[in-house]
Scaffold this motif. Structure first.
Motif, PDB file in Angstrom:
ATOM      1  N   UNK A   1     -61.204 -64.898  31.448  1.00 17.77           N
ATOM      2  CA  UNK A   1     -61.119 -63.742  30.853  1.00 17.77           C
ATOM      3  C   UNK A   1     -59.881 -63.682  29.932  1.00 17.77           C
ATOM      4  N   UNK A   2     -58.772 -64.222  30.285  1.00 19.72           N
ATOM      5  CA  UNK A   2     -57.538 -64.247  29.225  1.00 19.72           C
ATOM      6  C   UNK A   2     -57.880 -65.165  28.216  1.00 19.72           C
ATOM      7  N   UNK A   3     -58.615 -66.176  28.401  1.00 23.80           N
ATOM      8  CA  UNK A   3     -58.892 -67.092  27.337  1.00 23.80           C
ATOM      9  C   UNK A   3     -59.900 -66.375  26.264  1.00 23.80           C
ATOM     10  N   UNK A   4     -60.750 -65.717  26.696  1.00 22.70           N
ATOM     11  CA  UNK A   4     -61.787 -65.087  25.784  1.00 22.70           C
ATOM     12  C   UNK A   4     -61.013 -64.083  24.908  1.00 22.70           C
ATOM     13  N   UNK A   5     -60.118 -63.376  25.698  1.00 29.89           N
ATOM     14  CA  UNK A   5     -59.337 -62.218  25.186  1.00 29.89           C
ATOM     15  C   UNK A   5     -58.244 -62.705  24.093  1.00 29.89           C
ATOM     16  N   UNK A   6     -57.756 -64.017  24.288  1.00 31.57           N
ATOM     17  CA  UNK A   6     -56.936 -64.463  23.432  1.00 31.57           C
ATOM     18  C   UNK A   6     -57.650 -65.007  22.138  1.00 31.57           C
ATOM     19  N   UNK A   7     -58.944 -65.526  22.436  1.00 28.34           N
ATOM     20  CA  UNK A   7     -59.771 -65.740  21.333  1.00 28.34           C
ATOM     21  C   UNK A   7     -60.341 -64.645  20.407  1.00 28.34           C
ATOM     22  N   UNK A   8     -60.487 -63.533  21.071  1.00 28.07           N
ATOM     23  CA  UNK A   8     -60.878 -62.292  20.549  1.00 28.07           C
ATOM     24  C   UNK A   8     -59.669 -61.817  19.565  1.00 28.07           C
ATOM     25  N   UNK A   9     -58.457 -61.808  20.332  1.00 31.31           N
ATOM     26  CA  UNK A   9     -57.214 -61.626  19.506  1.00 31.31           C
ATOM     27  C   UNK A   9     -56.961 -62.312  18.251  1.00 31.31           C
ATOM     28  N   UNK A  10     -57.278 -63.451  18.184  1.00 34.33           N
ATOM     29  CA  UNK A  10     -57.229 -64.496  17.407  1.00 34.33           C
ATOM     30  C   UNK A  10     -58.628 -64.289  16.246  1.00 34.33           C
ATOM     31  N   UNK A  11     -59.350 -63.424  16.598  1.00 32.73           N
ATOM     32  CA  UNK A  11     -60.728 -63.229  15.715  1.00 32.73           C
ATOM     33  C   UNK A  11     -61.313 -64.508  15.577  1.00 32.73           C
ATOM     34  N   UNK A  12     -61.533 -65.125  16.718  1.00 32.54           N
ATOM     35  CA  UNK A  12     -62.273 -66.327  16.709  1.00 32.54           C
ATOM     36  C   UNK A  12     -63.587 -66.276  17.267  1.00 32.54           C
ATOM     37  N   UNK A  13     -64.747 -66.309  16.330  1.00 31.22           N
ATOM     38  CA  UNK A  13     -65.934 -66.510  16.746  1.00 31.22           C
ATOM     39  C   UNK A  13     -66.377 -67.742  17.382  1.00 31.22           C
ATOM     40  N   UNK A  14     -66.341 -68.217  18.566  1.00 30.31           N
ATOM     41  CA  UNK A  14     -66.700 -69.442  19.202  1.00 30.31           C
ATOM     42  C   UNK A  14     -68.009 -69.724  19.388  1.00 30.31           C
ATOM     43  N   UNK A  15     -68.669 -68.597  19.773  1.00 28.67           N
ATOM     44  CA  UNK A  15     -70.245 -68.706  20.142  1.00 28.67           C
ATOM     45  C   UNK A  15     -70.945 -69.053  19.055  1.00 28.67           C
TER      46      UNK A  15
END
Lengths: 232, 182
Positions: B164-178
């Motif tokens: 959950x933290x990892x996904x939040x970090x990626x969201x904060x970094x505005x990364x669309x990894x999907x």
């Protein structure tokens, strides 16, 4: 959701593979890697191995080799291992197989017993203090459904909280820990799973649930994960 | 004829008692996958045990000790094998580098994404980071719990929080990894 995790795995593995160690000078020895699998290995030792092998493909391959070996179902190895006691007697007095002296055995046992008693006393002594700390902190205990129970209709999820909360949020996950459903704010300490959510659950599958408490929109505590199996 | 020494007798006894055990331990590895010869490993393990006997080390649990020796011998053989192959690989790598194009936009984008995910994982708090790393490297929850000597519940909890933290970090970094389905 599953593809979401697969994608993360793929990207992380790509990251891990992107920087092979130029030399093996900084790599842990084979004995260090093997020792890290011991239950008594220190947390620091395990952390060092994980951090290293996540960036070193060579050590990662070795680590995975040991993981695979440990996961293999073969129990023949244990069966083939002769009993230690018998072997010690077989060649007592000689180097490797020399049993520790009776005195040292006795001293070790006494020391172990003393430590055990001391630990028990310490645990009992500290229990009240822990309870006080917990009650001021964030303990939520799941009451029903009991962990591991099988349910055949929408369960009434109940919990007990030792902390003040404005509301609770219940989260439901599938066997892979992927979120299935999240409740809205719940003021009571119980919630019946909505029937439309229950209808989506797959019979025979295990589901996990947990509760988080909130005070003024900030999370103040959470429960352990409860588990139930659906049967219809 | 010369009489065998005490150490020789002891070594023989160990080999007699633990020989089959060592073989089974070696067979538990998928050695053919790595191109390793079980006999090389057994020989290496025998040498180590002989050295231990000569040094008169006192071992409390012989089966556990032998198991460790076999496991270390497997890894050392793998390392030796890699050293032997490294010159060939180095040469192959050089040839491949010379023939491939210098820049590929798609692979550069993927590489950047991998770097970002890697950095986001490194930002997790230690206990969650360990579990998440092992999980992303394809270990199961049971394998992670067994390695870290934690209960499956604790492992699952930390993994869930870490992801959950990892996904939040990626969201904060505005990364669309999907990957978008086409």
């Amino acid at each position: 959701m599953s593809s979401d995790l697969d994608r993360l795995k793929e990207l992380f593995q790509g990251y891990a593979a992107s920087s092979p160690c130029p030399s093996r000078e900084g790599c842990p020895s084979s004995a260090e890697i093997v020792d890290s699998f011991e239950p008594r290995a220190s947390r620091r030792q395990k952390t060092r191995i994980i951090e290293h092998m996540a960036r070193c493909p060579l050590c990662r391959e070795e680590f995975m080799m040991l993981v695979e070996q440990r996961s293999s179902k073969t129990s023949a190895a244990e069966a083939a291992a002769p009993s230690q006691a018998g072997k010690c007697r077989a060649s007592a007095g000689a180097g490797l197989l020399r049993p520790p002296g009776v005195f040292w055995r006795f001293a070790g046992a006494l020391l172990g017993l003393t430590l055990l008693v001391w630990s028990l006393v310490a645990v009992v002594h500290q229990r009240d203090r822990w309870n006080v700390l917990r009650s001021g902190g964030a303990t939520i205990r799941l009451l029903a459904p009991k962990s591991g129970h099988t349910i055949s209709r929408p369960p009434l999820c109940r919990w007990q909280a030792k902390t003040v909360a404005d509301f609770y949020v219940l989260e439901l996950f599938d066997g892979s820990l992927l979120p299935v459903w999240t409740s809205g704010p719940v003021r009571e300490r119980e919630l019946r799973l909505p029937s439309e959510v229950y209808a989506r659950l797959i019979p025979g599958q295990t589901y996990f649930w947990m509760v988080t408490s909130y005070l003024e929109q900030a999370p103040t505590g959470e429960s352990q994960m409860g588990r139930f199996v659906v049967s219809r | 004829m010369e009489r065998p020494t005490l150490a020789e007798e002891e070594f023989k006894q160990i080999m007699q008692d633990f020989g089959p055990f060592m073989k089974v331990e070696v067979q538990r590895f998928n050695l053919s996958k790595y191109g390793l010869d079980p006999e090389d490993i057994l020989q290496d393990a025998r040498i180590r045990i002989w050295q231990s006997v000569q040094r008169e080390r006192t071992i409390i649990s012989l089966p556990a000790y032998i198991k460790k020796i076999v496991n270390s011998a497997v890894i050392d053989q793998l390392r030796k094998r890699r050293r032997d192959d490294s010159l060939v690989h180095l040469e192959q790598h050089r040839c491949v580098s010379e023939t491939t194009n210098g820049y590929d936009r798609e692979s550069a984008r993927k590489k950047a994404m991998e770097e970002t995910v890697g950095r986001a994982v490194e930002r997790l708090i230690s206990s969650r980071r360990q579990v998440v790393k092992l999980y992303l490297l394809n270990l199961t929850i049971q394998e992670i719990a067994s390695y870290l000597n934690w209960s499956p519940d604790k492992t699952r909890n930390l993994l869930y929080r870490g992801l959950a933290d990892l996904k939040q970090h990626l969201k904060d970094m505005e990364v669309e990894y999907e990957q978008r389905s086409r």
